[in-house]
Design a protein around this motif. Sequence first.
Motif, PDB file in Angstrom:
ATOM      1  N   TYR B  91      93.356   1.568  17.232  1.00 49.26           N
ATOM      2  CA  TYR B  91      93.418   2.757  18.092  1.00 49.26           C
ATOM      3  C   TYR B  91      94.441   2.528  19.207  1.00 49.26           C
ATOM      4  O   TYR B  91      95.312   3.355  19.466  1.00 49.26           O
ATOM      5  CB  TYR B  91      92.025   2.999  18.685  1.00 49.26           C
ATOM      6  N   LEU B  92      94.344   1.347  19.865  1.00 50.04           N
ATOM      7  CA  LEU B  92      95.277   1.014  20.941  1.00 50.04           C
ATOM      8  C   LEU B  92      96.699   0.838  20.390  1.00 50.04           C
ATOM      9  O   LEU B  92      97.681   1.191  21.054  1.00 50.04           O
ATOM     10  CB  LEU B  92      94.826  -0.266  21.642  1.00 50.04           C
ATOM     11  N   ALA B  93      96.790   0.293  19.158  1.00 50.67           N
ATOM     12  CA  ALA B  93      98.105   0.112  18.539  1.00 50.67           C
ATOM     13  C   ALA B  93      98.789   1.468  18.383  1.00 50.67           C
ATOM     14  O   ALA B  93     100.002   1.595  18.578  1.00 50.67           O
ATOM     15  CB  ALA B  93      97.958  -0.576  17.189  1.00 50.67           C
ATOM     16  N   VAL B 117     106.919  -0.055  15.574  1.00 48.35           N
ATOM     17  CA  VAL B 117     106.050  -0.979  14.829  1.00 48.35           C
ATOM     18  C   VAL B 117     105.712  -2.181  15.706  1.00 48.35           C
ATOM     19  O   VAL B 117     104.557  -2.615  15.777  1.00 48.35           O
ATOM     20  CB  VAL B 117     106.719  -1.421  13.507  1.00 48.35           C
ATOM     21  N   ILE B 118     106.729  -2.702  16.407  1.00 48.26           N
ATOM     22  CA  ILE B 118     106.485  -3.858  17.282  1.00 48.26           C
ATOM     23  C   ILE B 118     105.510  -3.475  18.395  1.00 48.26           C
ATOM     24  O   ILE B 118     104.561  -4.212  18.695  1.00 48.26           O
ATOM     25  CB  ILE B 118     107.815  -4.374  17.880  1.00 48.26           C
ATOM     26  N   VAL B 122     102.013  -5.230  19.271  1.00 47.53           N
ATOM     27  CA  VAL B 122     101.740  -5.859  20.566  1.00 47.53           C
ATOM     28  C   VAL B 122     100.485  -5.265  21.205  1.00 47.53           C
ATOM     29  O   VAL B 122      99.608  -5.998  21.695  1.00 47.53           O
ATOM     30  CB  VAL B 122     102.962  -5.693  21.506  1.00 47.53           C
ATOM     31  N   PHE B 123     100.355  -3.931  21.171  1.00 44.96           N
ATOM     32  CA  PHE B 123      99.168  -3.311  21.771  1.00 44.96           C
ATOM     33  C   PHE B 123      97.898  -3.742  21.042  1.00 44.96           C
ATOM     34  O   PHE B 123      96.886  -4.054  21.673  1.00 44.96           O
ATOM     35  CB  PHE B 123      99.297  -1.782  21.756  1.00 44.96           C
ATOM     36  N   MET B 260      97.140  -7.654  15.714  1.00 40.01           N
ATOM     37  CA  MET B 260      98.445  -7.169  15.276  1.00 40.01           C
ATOM     38  C   MET B 260      98.344  -6.590  13.867  1.00 40.01           C
ATOM     39  O   MET B 260      98.884  -5.527  13.574  1.00 40.01           O
ATOM     40  CB  MET B 260      99.418  -8.347  15.304  1.00 40.01           C
ATOM     41  N   LEU B 261      97.611  -7.298  12.991  1.00 35.87           N
ATOM     42  CA  LEU B 261      97.425  -6.800  11.625  1.00 35.87           C
ATOM     43  C   LEU B 261      96.672  -5.477  11.632  1.00 35.87           C
ATOM     44  O   LEU B 261      97.020  -4.552  10.900  1.00 35.87           O
ATOM     45  CB  LEU B 261      96.677  -7.842  10.788  1.00 35.87           C
TER      46      LEU B 261
END
Lengths: 301, 370
Positions: B91-93, B117-118, B122-123, B260-261
């Motif tokens: 969700y944060l990503a 994507v990065i 990171v998020f 990250m995944l």
Amino acid sequence: MDFDAILIVAGSAVRLATPLLCACLAGLWSERSGIVDIGLEGKMLAAAFAGASAATATGSAMMGLGAGLGASLAMGLLHGYASIDRNGNQIVSGMAINMIAAGLTALVGAAWFGQGGRTPSLNGDARFSPLLFGLDGLTLVTILCAFFTWLFLYKSRFGLRLRAAGENPAALETAGVSVRRIRYAGVAMCGLLCGLGGTYLSVSQAAGFLPQMTAGKGFIALAALVFAKWKPIPALFTCLLFGALDAIAIRMQGISVPGIGAVPVQAIQALPYVMTVILLAGFVGRAIPPRASGIPYVKEN
Amino acid sequence: MSGRRLPAWADLTLVPLANVAAAFFVSGLVVLAIGENPFTAMRLLVAGSLGTLEGLSFTLYYATNFIFTGLSVALAYRAGLFNIGAEGQAYLAGLGAALVCLSWPGLPAVVMLPLAVIAAGVFGALWAMAPGWLQARRGSHIVITTIMFNWIATSLMAWLLVNVMRAPTSMQPETPSFAAAAQMPKFDALARSFGFTVPSSPLNISFLLALIAAAFVWLLIWRTRLGYEIRTLGANASAAEYAGINTTRVIVITMGLSGMLAGGLAVNEVLGVQNRLLLEFTAGYGFVGIAVALMGRAHPLGVVLASLLFGMLYQGGAELAFDQPRITRDMIVVIQGLVVLFAGALEGMFRTPIAGAINLFRRPAENPKA
């Protein structure tokens, strides 16, 4: 806020706290006996569905309560079988119960009643009605349960054994008491209390079942359990506090506070979780779970 | 216990198969109980998910989500960490990806997409590293903390989408659509540009990213020093400490990679399909990752295979719900729960009977006197 408004918020706080307290005490019984339970949410949901379905079918709220208790107890015993007899991972088992309950209640509800998963609206004798100060019997029973839990846990031999099963099961077994039996008693009580909370949701607070109506209450209860440091009387007050937060969040919707502006409802809703994380990390006070909780007890040969 | 030892091949094939078979058997009983024919349901499900090119591409699109979240859970599991927070991390990503896409709408696709994507990675990583750090340094149980972080993420994102990031002209709690450059290339568009006629589907190159991620996780776990440390930590935390492994570092890094995944879910959904950030786009896919990781026995290849099966369930289940309205999509959640129950919590249940059966066939060969 005038006096009447405070009374209204207080009443709604107690009503919102009731299902939390049920689930929190349920988790307390289970975790104090050494079985971690993240499946409180699923058991409440199953009870809410079974309770509303039985109340619809029989027209009696008490029959609904019986069905709710039974459904939740069955799921509790399934968790017990996986955790106690099969030495399974208790987190995974709790997860499974949440998923099965979420899917099964919506699926069966849609198939039985054909209203997209909800049950028909309950009224008359099929729903619990207020007895005292706008509170119904289930709320009063729940508050009593907190005191009885305290009494059993700290003033009875059985309570001592239950706590021992969660702290040092090997010592309990050495004393000639079956850890397995005590832990089953713990998960059974957990099932019954979740059943009470779930039935309250659909047969008292609301007039019927809605898919996913527990909406994370089982997890707030888990947070409350951590917050109350696994003790019954603090659990009562924590749940009242969390219920009050919920009631205030509903009341504050769209209201501007002088000097601060509109407080986002989401911030109040997130507060129980944030407070639990802080407490669990030991930044303020420290919450330490029962030492043997989550670890399957394997008897030495 | 010596007589009940199970050969490795049986442990890797027969036991998981028996567990999944049990889950499907009980699912069949559920279908029967609501008055439908389980065999018809099964046929519709398989035809709906694999029978047409459209069905197949939807199956792979769903599988993409599950590979990412399954790898997320599996990697943490290897280190002995139970990450229940893939949902909140994804969700944060999504927020990270959306911030890039909305802040610099003029970027060309070759810059925009890698950057988004990065940012997603990171998020997602940061939202997972916090519980990791709390577990390593403050002793908070990671299961409880990641559950709490899921709910905090829900509140945070609801507030952001309703009050801060919503398009001024829209009543929906969602951001404005991103620029066209922020769209992950879709396979249907690619195929059409080569002159093929294919049905529309949400399948995009995130699927390839997911496969690359699976290969990367395999390399990481079995071919690197960090992977060795992760496995040691998972096998015996105090031995890892004694061997001089900096467990705090390994826990925080592993959780970061795990988050990250999980962020891959946001890449597929937000950048690949929705092209905007919207409420609850994670739709429980993070929790499916737990089922996938358990079924795939926390091995990247197993995760990919289990993801394909769950992709079939999601796509076939949608078709099934269309053809047989009594079997709603909630059936998938039931199957998912039963898989978690049988392949996870009751994992050892069939081990003893299977060992007994194998020994039955073996005894004459191993015991020359008989």
